[in-house]
Motif scaffolding. Structure first.
Motif: not given
Lengths: 154, 141
Positions: B6-16, B98-109
């Motif tokens: 519920x707290x995940x949002x766009x722009x969040x970075x994953x731990x490296x 390995x780096x990453x970030x949340x690009x989009x959070x959405x509902x599908x099906x």
């Protein structure tokens, strides 16, 4: 650069062709080996039958059969992408039918590799009802090194 | 730490995820695939093909991206898709992140999903792989 497209009707006809690769099973051995390769951890136990397993296991299933060779149209080839897709997590013990297919063959003019041809192929793993569960895809590009130029990040 | 979907949002970075794939890992990967191109484990064979040394196989790297996503996600969901576009070779025994970030959070099906942008960064700070992943926030059934 060739005078004419190398994508002949014979080559284009490969797209969509499905080649059955046989039956594979998600086993504790596949789980342990895949986990060790990707994480360095040696698990003491494996998930029980029917429990989900990490997607790494797909790499162990992917190697069960040799996939058909692509036609060699240009002298050099390079792996440019890999993809794993899951309709749901794989489950310990399940048996899946694997089917190889060429998804797309496209040619490119100019750019880093000069004239090049991309082959995108995948192995689809289907359940007993024929529903896809997972796919392992790769794209290879064929090119002529004599025409390629180094542009750094492609 | 457990991820709270519920707290995940766009722009969040994953731990490296700091890694240094070595020859042993590459050989285990070759064994898993039962494929043994010499340039993956023999430095002389690699140099004969114009490579500076033994390479980390591309298909191994898609699994390393999967690992970064899977470890971030924990029990909060499962990985639906992961893709690796290979830009540069990575040599064995060299550090990579390995780096990453949340690009989009959405509902599908009816499910909450997130698209992630990822990359493997070599020791020169260059992306050797551009990655992408889709995760679903739900316990697998």
């Amino acid at each position: 650069m060739p005078e004419a497209s190398l994508l002949t009707d014979e080559v284009r006809a490969l797209v969509g062709l499905e080649t059955p690769m046989g039956r594979v099973q998600v086993t504790p051995k596949a789980f342990r080996r895949a986990l060790e390769v990707y994480t360095g951890r040696i698990p003491r136990t494996a998930p029980a039958a029917g429990e989900p397993v990490p997607g790494y296991v797909l790499a162990a299933l992917d190697s069960e059969s040799d996939t058909p060779a692509m036609p060699s149209l240009l002298p050099n080839s390079l792996l440019i992408s890999n993809e794993w897709q899951f309709e749901r997590p794989l489950r310990m013990g399940e048996e899946l039918e694997s089917v190889y297919s060429v998804v797309a063959i496209t040619e490119r003019f100019g750019g880093r590799f000069g004239y090049s041809i991309d082959f995108r192929a995948e192995v689809t793993f289907k359940d007993a009802d024929g529903n896809p569960v997972a796919r392992s895809g790769r794209t290879m590009t064929q090119y002529s090194a004599a025409e390629a130029r180094d542009e750094g990040d492609a | 730490m457990n991820l709270d979907p519920a707290a995940v949002k766009e722009g969040d970075e994953l731990p490296v995820l700091h890694l240094q794939p070595d020859l042993g890992q590459v050989i285990r990967y070759c064994a898993l695939q039962w494929a043994f191109p010499a340039f993956f484990y023999d430095a002389e064979a690699a140099k004969a093909q114009g490579m500076p040394g033994t390479l980390v196989p591309g298909p191994l790297k898609v699994g390393l991206i999967y690992r970064a996503v899977d470890e971030w996600l924990g029990d909060a969901g499962w990985v639906c898709q992961v893709r690796a576009a290979h830009r540069r070779p990575d040599l064995t025994n060299r550090p990579i992140d390995v780096v990453g970030r949340v690009a989009r959070v959405y509902d599908e099906n009816g499910s909450r999903r997130a698209d992630l942008e990822l990359a493997i960064i070599n020791e020169q700070g260059e992306p050797s792989v551009r990655g992408f992943a889709v995760v679903e926030f739900a316990r697998p059934v």
